[in-house]
Motif scaffolding. Structure first.
Motif, PDB file in Angstrom:
ATOM      1  N   ASP A  57      -0.064 -48.813 -44.763  1.00  0.00           N
ATOM      2  CA  ASP A  57       0.081 -47.351 -45.255  1.00  0.00           C
ATOM      3  C   ASP A  57      -0.182 -47.023 -46.644  1.00  0.00           C
ATOM      4  OD1 ASP A  57       1.201 -45.012 -45.834  1.00  0.00           O
ATOM      5  OD2 ASP A  57       2.305 -44.929 -44.332  1.00  0.00           O
ATOM      6  N   ARG A  86      -0.357 -44.447 -48.359  1.00  0.00           N
ATOM      7  CA  ARG A  86       0.115 -43.026 -48.707  1.00  0.00           C
ATOM      8  C   ARG A  86       1.068 -43.194 -50.083  1.00  0.00           C
ATOM      9  NH1 ARG A  86       2.787 -40.110 -44.279  1.00  0.00           N
ATOM     10  NH2 ARG A  86       3.604 -42.292 -43.900  1.00  0.00           N
ATOM     11  N   SER A  87       1.589 -42.364 -50.619  1.00  0.00           N
ATOM     12  CA  SER A  87       2.589 -42.416 -51.781  1.00  0.00           C
ATOM     13  C   SER A  87       3.754 -42.649 -51.076  1.00  0.00           C
ATOM     14  CB  SER A  87       2.688 -40.872 -52.292  1.00  0.00           C
ATOM     15  OG  SER A  87       3.491 -40.151 -51.427  1.00  0.00           O
ATOM     16  N   GLU A 144       5.670 -40.029 -49.194  1.00  0.00           N
ATOM     17  CA  GLU A 144       5.220 -39.938 -48.000  1.00  0.00           C
ATOM     18  C   GLU A 144       5.639 -40.980 -46.896  1.00  0.00           C
ATOM     19  OE1 GLU A 144       0.852 -38.019 -47.878  1.00  0.00           O
ATOM     20  OE2 GLU A 144       1.092 -39.209 -49.693  1.00  0.00           O
ATOM     21  N   TYR A 145       5.788 -42.074 -47.179  1.00  0.00           N
ATOM     22  CA  TYR A 145       5.996 -43.267 -46.585  1.00  0.00           C
ATOM     23  C   TYR A 145       7.548 -43.003 -46.039  1.00  0.00           C
ATOM     24  CZ  TYR A 145       6.826 -48.302 -45.292  1.00  0.00           C
ATOM     25  OH  TYR A 145       7.284 -49.341 -44.858  1.00  0.00           O
ATOM     26  N   HIS A 149       6.393 -42.892 -41.216  1.00  0.00           N
ATOM     27  CA  HIS A 149       5.699 -43.912 -41.244  1.00  0.00           C
ATOM     28  C   HIS A 149       5.576 -44.488 -39.896  1.00  0.00           C
ATOM     29  CE1 HIS A 149       8.732 -46.502 -42.915  1.00  0.00           C
ATOM     30  NE2 HIS A 149       8.319 -47.520 -42.115  1.00  0.00           N
ATOM     31  N   GLU A 196       0.721 -47.800 -52.363  1.00  0.00           N
ATOM     32  CA  GLU A 196      -0.323 -46.485 -52.719  1.00  0.00           C
ATOM     33  C   GLU A 196      -1.495 -47.036 -53.137  1.00  0.00           C
ATOM     34  OE1 GLU A 196       0.328 -42.118 -54.622  1.00  0.00           O
ATOM     35  OE2 GLU A 196       1.768 -43.739 -55.225  1.00  0.00           O
ATOM     36  N   CYS A 248      -3.704 -43.550 -43.965  1.00  0.00           N
ATOM     37  CA  CYS A 248      -3.208 -42.732 -45.018  1.00  0.00           C
ATOM     38  C   CYS A 248      -2.784 -41.191 -44.338  1.00  0.00           C
ATOM     39  CB  CYS A 248      -3.774 -42.406 -46.233  1.00  0.00           C
ATOM     40  SG  CYS A 248      -5.446 -41.555 -45.919  1.00  0.00           S
ATOM     41  N   HIS A 249      -3.145 -40.104 -44.918  1.00  0.00           N
ATOM     42  CA  HIS A 249      -2.884 -38.748 -44.133  1.00  0.00           C
ATOM     43  C   HIS A 249      -4.230 -38.181 -43.334  1.00  0.00           C
ATOM     44  CE1 HIS A 249      -1.094 -35.083 -43.505  1.00  0.00           C
ATOM     45  NE2 HIS A 249      -1.988 -34.429 -44.053  1.00  0.00           N
ATOM     46  N   ARG A 304      -7.716 -41.602 -48.348  1.00  0.00           N
ATOM     47  CA  ARG A 304      -7.398 -42.884 -49.214  1.00  0.00           C
ATOM     48  C   ARG A 304      -7.467 -44.028 -48.487  1.00  0.00           C
ATOM     49  NH1 ARG A 304      -1.705 -39.775 -50.358  1.00  0.00           N
ATOM     50  NH2 ARG A 304      -2.104 -38.826 -48.363  1.00  0.00           N
ATOM     51  N   SER A 350      -5.287 -41.196 -38.728  1.00  0.00           N
ATOM     52  CA  SER A 350      -4.263 -41.395 -39.887  1.00  0.00           C
ATOM     53  C   SER A 350      -2.994 -40.607 -39.571  1.00  0.00           C
ATOM     54  CB  SER A 350      -4.790 -41.048 -41.187  1.00  0.00           C
ATOM     55  OG  SER A 350      -5.627 -41.914 -41.629  1.00  0.00           O
ATOM     56  N   TRP A 351      -2.375 -40.272 -40.525  1.00  0.00           N
ATOM     57  CA  TRP A 351      -0.772 -39.542 -40.237  1.00  0.00           C
ATOM     58  C   TRP A 351      -0.780 -38.338 -39.946  1.00  0.00           C
ATOM     59  CZ3 TRP A 351       3.447 -41.635 -39.245  1.00  0.00           C
ATOM     60  CH2 TRP A 351       4.516 -40.741 -39.549  1.00  0.00           C
TER      61      TRP A 351
END
Length: 118
Positions: A11, A13-14, A17-18, A30, A38, A75-76, A80, A102-103
């Protein structure tokens, strides 16, 4: 895929977010067993160029991302993740894939398992 010893779900992502602190889908968190780093941590802060390869390698190892495993990056919306995919290719990783859904797909599907440590 989840929990398999020879697969790393990555993952990028930030951390917010995680952890499910910043929610951009119906659910936050997640994919279970996913590790987090990230995507922009592999770049210098002042000028967006890559950090030295040795430093990137240490960041990846610390996150649990190693060349001996299949790496699935997400990621989302896969943007990313695509950057990290290229980064990993440049670092010599060969067994890679991007989870294109992704997410946005996973977090909006009420039937997928989610880890939400918050």
């Amino acid at each position: 895929m989840i929990g398999e010893k020879d697969i790393v779900i990555f993952d990028v992502r930030s951390p917010e977010e995680y952890k499910g602190e910043k929610i951009l889908a119906k659910r936050g968190g997640h994919i279970p067993s996913a590790v987090n780093l990230e995507w922009n941590r592999v770049l210098e802060k002042e000028i967006p160029i890559y950090k030295p390869a040795e430093e990137i390698d240490l960041l990846l190892k610390k996150a649990g991302v190693t060349r001996d495993k299949r790496v699935v990056v997400y990621c989302h919306k896969a943007m990313r993740a695509s950057h990290m995919y290229v980064t990993l290719r440049l670092m010599g990783f060969e067994n890679l894939t991007v989870y294109e859904g992704s997410w946005i797909e996973w977090g909006n599907d009420p039937h997928t398992p989610v880890t939400n440590p918050s």
